[in-house]
Design a protein around this motif. Structure first.
Motif, PDB file in Angstrom:
ATOM      1  N   ILE A 124       0.848  -1.192   0.000  1.00 33.94           N
ATOM      2  CA  ILE A 124       0.000   0.000   0.000  1.00 33.94           C
ATOM      3  C   ILE A 124       0.888   1.247   0.000  1.00 33.94           C
ATOM      4  O   ILE A 124       1.780   1.369   0.839  1.00 33.94           O
ATOM      5  CB  ILE A 124      -0.947  -0.030   1.214  1.00 33.94           C
ATOM      6  CG1 ILE A 124      -1.930  -1.196   1.037  1.00 33.94           C
ATOM      7  CG2 ILE A 124      -1.678   1.294   1.384  1.00 33.94           C
ATOM      8  CD1 ILE A 124      -2.849  -1.416   2.203  1.00 33.94           C
ATOM      9  N   PRO A 125       0.697   2.152  -0.941  1.00 34.60           N
ATOM     10  CA  PRO A 125       1.564   3.332  -1.027  1.00 34.60           C
ATOM     11  C   PRO A 125       1.592   4.126   0.285  1.00 34.60           C
ATOM     12  O   PRO A 125       0.578   4.209   0.981  1.00 34.60           O
ATOM     13  CB  PRO A 125       0.916   4.161  -2.133  1.00 34.60           C
ATOM     14  CG  PRO A 125       0.129   3.204  -2.935  1.00 34.60           C
ATOM     15  CD  PRO A 125      -0.316   2.130  -2.000  1.00 34.60           C
ATOM     16  N   GLY A 126       2.750   4.707   0.588  1.00 33.12           N
ATOM     17  CA  GLY A 126       2.893   5.517   1.787  1.00 33.12           C
ATOM     18  C   GLY A 126       1.850   6.623   1.873  1.00 33.12           C
ATOM     19  O   GLY A 126       1.344   6.943   2.952  1.00 33.12           O
ATOM     20  N   VAL A 127       1.518   7.195   0.716  1.00 32.38           N
ATOM     21  CA  VAL A 127       0.508   8.252   0.673  1.00 32.38           C
ATOM     22  C   VAL A 127      -0.829   7.726   1.203  1.00 32.38           C
ATOM     23  O   VAL A 127      -1.488   8.374   2.022  1.00 32.38           O
ATOM     24  CB  VAL A 127       0.322   8.768  -0.771  1.00 32.38           C
ATOM     25  CG1 VAL A 127      -0.938   9.589  -0.902  1.00 32.38           C
ATOM     26  CG2 VAL A 127       1.519   9.585  -1.191  1.00 32.38           C
ATOM     27  N   ILE A 128      -1.215   6.541   0.738  1.00 35.35           N
ATOM     28  CA  ILE A 128      -2.510   5.999   1.146  1.00 35.35           C
ATOM     29  C   ILE A 128      -2.471   5.535   2.594  1.00 35.35           C
ATOM     30  O   ILE A 128      -3.441   5.717   3.334  1.00 35.35           O
ATOM     31  CB  ILE A 128      -2.929   4.875   0.166  1.00 35.35           C
ATOM     32  CG1 ILE A 128      -3.252   5.525  -1.181  1.00 35.35           C
ATOM     33  CG2 ILE A 128      -4.115   4.104   0.687  1.00 35.35           C
ATOM     34  CD1 ILE A 128      -3.506   4.566  -2.283  1.00 35.35           C
ATOM     35  N   LEU A 131      -2.816   8.583   4.622  1.00 35.94           N
ATOM     36  CA  LEU A 131      -4.181   9.090   4.467  1.00 35.94           C
ATOM     37  C   LEU A 131      -5.176   8.278   5.321  1.00 35.94           C
ATOM     38  O   LEU A 131      -5.996   8.829   6.048  1.00 35.94           O
ATOM     39  CB  LEU A 131      -4.482   8.953   2.990  1.00 35.94           C
ATOM     40  CG  LEU A 131      -5.599   9.651   2.290  1.00 35.94           C
ATOM     41  CD1 LEU A 131      -5.108  10.000   0.907  1.00 35.94           C
ATOM     42  CD2 LEU A 131      -6.767   8.717   2.179  1.00 35.94           C
ATOM     43  N   MET A 132      -5.027   6.940   5.269  1.00 31.83           N
ATOM     44  CA  MET A 132      -5.918   6.079   6.053  1.00 31.83           C
ATOM     45  C   MET A 132      -5.740   6.301   7.540  1.00 31.83           C
ATOM     46  O   MET A 132      -6.711   6.486   8.272  1.00 31.83           O
ATOM     47  CB  MET A 132      -5.606   4.598   5.770  1.00 31.83           C
ATOM     48  CG  MET A 132      -6.077   4.113   4.446  1.00 31.83           C
ATOM     49  SD  MET A 132      -6.036   2.308   4.372  1.00 31.83           S
ATOM     50  CE  MET A 132      -4.320   1.944   4.419  1.00 31.83           C
TER      51      MET A 132
ATOM     52  N   TRP B  27     -11.044  -0.841   7.456  1.00 33.17           N
ATOM     53  CA  TRP B  27     -11.646   0.486   7.538  1.00 33.17           C
ATOM     54  C   TRP B  27     -11.820   1.085   6.137  1.00 33.17           C
ATOM     55  O   TRP B  27     -12.873   1.641   5.811  1.00 33.17           O
ATOM     56  CB  TRP B  27     -10.789   1.415   8.412  1.00 33.17           C
ATOM     57  CG  TRP B  27     -11.314   2.810   8.389  1.00 33.17           C
ATOM     58  CD1 TRP B  27     -12.304   3.331   9.170  1.00 33.17           C
ATOM     59  CD2 TRP B  27     -10.929   3.855   7.495  1.00 33.17           C
ATOM     60  NE1 TRP B  27     -12.548   4.621   8.827  1.00 33.17           N
ATOM     61  CE2 TRP B  27     -11.725   4.972   7.806  1.00 33.17           C
ATOM     62  CE3 TRP B  27      -9.976   3.938   6.464  1.00 33.17           C
ATOM     63  CZ2 TRP B  27     -11.593   6.176   7.111  1.00 33.17           C
ATOM     64  CZ3 TRP B  27      -9.857   5.133   5.783  1.00 33.17           C
ATOM     65  CH2 TRP B  27     -10.663   6.236   6.113  1.00 33.17           C
ATOM     66  N   ASN B 209       4.658   3.275  -5.523  1.00 34.00           N
ATOM     67  CA  ASN B 209       4.417   3.976  -4.260  1.00 34.00           C
ATOM     68  C   ASN B 209       5.181   5.282  -4.134  1.00 34.00           C
ATOM     69  O   ASN B 209       5.008   6.004  -3.161  1.00 34.00           O
ATOM     70  CB  ASN B 209       4.787   3.070  -3.079  1.00 34.00           C
ATOM     71  CG  ASN B 209       3.862   1.872  -2.982  1.00 34.00           C
ATOM     72  OD1 ASN B 209       2.907   1.767  -3.722  1.00 34.00           O
ATOM     73  ND2 ASN B 209       4.167   0.975  -2.067  1.00 34.00           N
ATOM     74  N   THR B 258      -5.173   0.578  -4.351  1.00 33.08           N
ATOM     75  CA  THR B 258      -4.350  -0.434  -3.668  1.00 33.08           C
ATOM     76  C   THR B 258      -4.563  -1.818  -4.264  1.00 33.08           C
ATOM     77  O   THR B 258      -3.748  -2.708  -4.057  1.00 33.08           O
ATOM     78  CB  THR B 258      -4.684  -0.517  -2.167  1.00 33.08           C
ATOM     79  OG1 THR B 258      -6.062  -0.836  -2.038  1.00 33.08           O
ATOM     80  CG2 THR B 258      -4.386   0.760  -1.444  1.00 33.08           C
TER      81      THR B 258
END
Lengths: 303, 283
Positions: A124-128, A131-132, B27, B209, B258
């Motif tokens: 999962i990208p660092g940005v996401i 964000l999460m 989530w 990413n 994702t």
């Protein structure tokens, strides 16, 4: 006749192989020089100049470095990532090692499910990720705050100045425990099983086995993950930059050295000073990585 | 040797650990089914009475003239080309370092090993300036060219080739009269496949990413990858402009973006895990 022919052909064989070897490595090194060495030297070169209102760039020697070493914003950022490094990296690598050993022990049910689940955040990208977690930390519709309110319990303000560094640490840990775990686990799998047999016969338990055989055997992989983590901590950028949009008062443009270099270059147009700051940061990372390597080597010699 | 006894306690503890790692993902999936107001009125880890996933997906793909699709295509293109390029370069060079002795080989290999420690930070700003002089900023090359150099990938391939390819195999191929390049492409490339998949996948993730590099290199909205595009939507949402449904678009967009990497890791699991285990990190 045949002997002279062989004598003559052996060096040709070797020469042909040598030429092939150079041709095989050449493409990588062309890009290596262009994309790594040239920018590196260019950064060094830039850092010795200062942009002036009149007359363009002027050579100022080490002035930019002197300025950086006295720049409180830069130093505070370095201190902040150092603190981060000292807490987050041991936690992350400790957990990764623990999980890798548990998986390797073979005592776990659903082991492959657990392994992939822990590794999943790496994809999962660092940005996401930022964000999460930013939403999860939130006081409005973050589930922690909601649960706290429902149960009448106080919930820490994860995005306040007191908690921010720990909150970033949690995001980074969440993202990279699995990556480090997989590297350690792969190394554990590569240990030949016969090594364990003698120890088992002597009555060594799983803990003793882990401590005395497994951990020492995967030392190179542990060092690798340690160095990568050290480099990563000093370069912290994505997570603070994303949380900056939620908490602009807590996370400022100089929160980490990398963020500071970015702010200098792209918001304040101080390219030369930004080059000096990032070059200095690079030197710092190299020194710390080198010290880490030396200290682990010394320990190895003492054993 | 008999299989070790499974421990229930350990299993329960590790499932607890798993819950922590899956929590944000759960989530994200739940939140992507909620309308913007549903996000605020319902509990974060459970569904709202309105099931708005369809609306959210529609708004993600149509917002700003469907720019999300552009970002998705860009990300695939940048990451795919970088990964293929990096894998080819690292495999050829790693194979050469592992299987040939040549003057300067040792030195070159050590230079690459040392370069693993060069922080990308120190490089990003000067690379930007060099590319800017060359007129390459705001083009795909600004993302692909720097990502093609992967010193760690080369290290991985060298160690992998050392343990996976037997010298006697090369000797017999040479006796059969095969040239060095034919040996590499037709004999060794197949043996090196698990290592190559590993380097491919890890470069793909790194480029997919990456946020810092495209953030500084690209200006046009329709050239951005997902990471930078979503971050822009996110900051517009927190600033409060850009319309009411922006939060749910950001969240649903994040969920959609994702999926490809997760699918790829699951699909190629067998290869990359053996690529790491079969010597890749013996060190």
């Amino acid at each position: 006749m045949t002997t002279t022919a062989e004598k003559a052909s052996a060096p040709t064989w070797r020469r042909r192989q040598r030429i092939a070897a150079y041709l095989f490595v050449a493409p990588f090194f062309v890009f290596f020089v262009l994309m790594l060495l040239v920018p590196l030297f260019y950064a060094g070169y830039l850092s010795f100049f200062r942009e002036q209102l009149i007359g363009g760039n002027a050579f100022v020697g080490l002035d930019n470095y002197v300025r950086a070493l006295q720049d409180e914003r830069f130093l505070r950022g370095v201190l902040r990532v150092t603190l981060f490094l000292l807490v987050q990296v041991p936690v992350m690598l400790g957990l990764a090692l623990l999980f890798a050993l548990v998986l390797d022990s073979g005592r776990l049910r659903f082991a492959s499910l657990v392994r992939l689940g822990i590794f999943l955040p790496y994809a999962i990208p660092g940005v996401i990720a930022a964000l999460m977690w930013g939403y999860l930390y939130g006081q409005d519709f973050g589930p922690f705050a909601q649960a706290g309110r429902a149960l009448g319990l106080p919930v820490p303000e994860f995005l306040s100045s007191g908690w921010m560094l720990a909150s970033i640490g949690n995001i980074v840990t969440w993202s990279f425990v699995g990556y480090n775990m997989i590297i350690m686990y792969a190394a554990l799998r590569a240990i030949p099983a016969e090594i364990y047999e003698a120890a088992r016969m002597d009555g060594a338990g799983e803990f003793r086995l882990a401590w005395s055989i497994k951990i020492p055997s995967i030392r190179p992989s542990l060092l690798l993950t340690l160095i990568f983590s050290v480099i990563g901590s000093f370069q912290l950028f994505t997570e603070p930059q994303l949380l900056k949009s939620i908490s602009p008062v807590v996370v400022t443009g100089e929160y980490t050295p990398n963020l500071y270099a970015f702010t200098l270059a792209f918001s304040r147009s101080e390219l030369n000073y930004a080059a000096a700051v990032s070059f200095l940061l690079g030197i710092l990372i190299m020194i710390v990585s080198y010290v880490v390597q030396l200290s682990t080597q010394r320990r190895e010699r003492q054993r | 040797m008999s299989a070790p006894r499974r421990s229930n306690l350990l299993t329960v503890l590790m499932l607890g650990v798993l819950a922590y790692f899956l929590l944000p993902v759960v989530w994200l999936v739940v939140a992507s089914t909620k309308s913007n107001s549903g996000l605020f009125r319902s509990f974060g880890l459970w569904f709202d009475r309105d099931f708005a996933l369809g609306d959210n997906l529609r708004s993600v793909f149509t917002r700003d003239d469907g720019v999300f699709v552009r970002w998705l295509v860009n990300t695939f293109a940048y990451a795919g080309l970088s990964a293929v390029g990096a894998t080819v370069l690292a495999t050829m060079a790693g194979y050469a370092f592992a299987k040939y002795t040549f003057p300067g080989g040792r030195l070159l290999f050590n230079i690459v090993l040392g370069a693993v420690m060069i922080p990308t930070t120190a490089l990003a700003i000067p690379t930007y300036l060099l590319f800017s002089n060359a007129g390459l900023t705001n083009t795909p090359w600004a993302i692909i060219l720097p990502s093609i150099v992967n010193p760690f990938g080369l290290y991985l391939m060298t160690v992998y080739a050392q343990s996976a390819i037997d010298d006697s195999l090369l000797e017999s191929a040479r006796i059969d009269g095969a040239g060095e390049f034919r040996i590499f492409w037709q004999v060794c490339a197949r043996i090196l496949a698990p290592g190559m998949v590993t380097v491919l996948l890890f470069t793909l993730v790194a480029t997919w990413n990456n946020y810092f590099l495209p953030l500084i290199m690209l200006q046009d909205t329709d050239k951005l990858p997902l990471t930078v595009g979503l971050a822009q939507w996110q900051s517009a949402a927190t600033r409060g402009n850009g319309g009411e449904a922006l939060y749910s678009s950001v969240i649903t967009g994040a969920m959609v973006s994702t999926l490809p990497l997760i699918a790829m890791f699951l699909f190629l699991q067998r290869y990359w895990q053996s690529g790491l285990a079969d010597g890749g990190v013996k060190g």
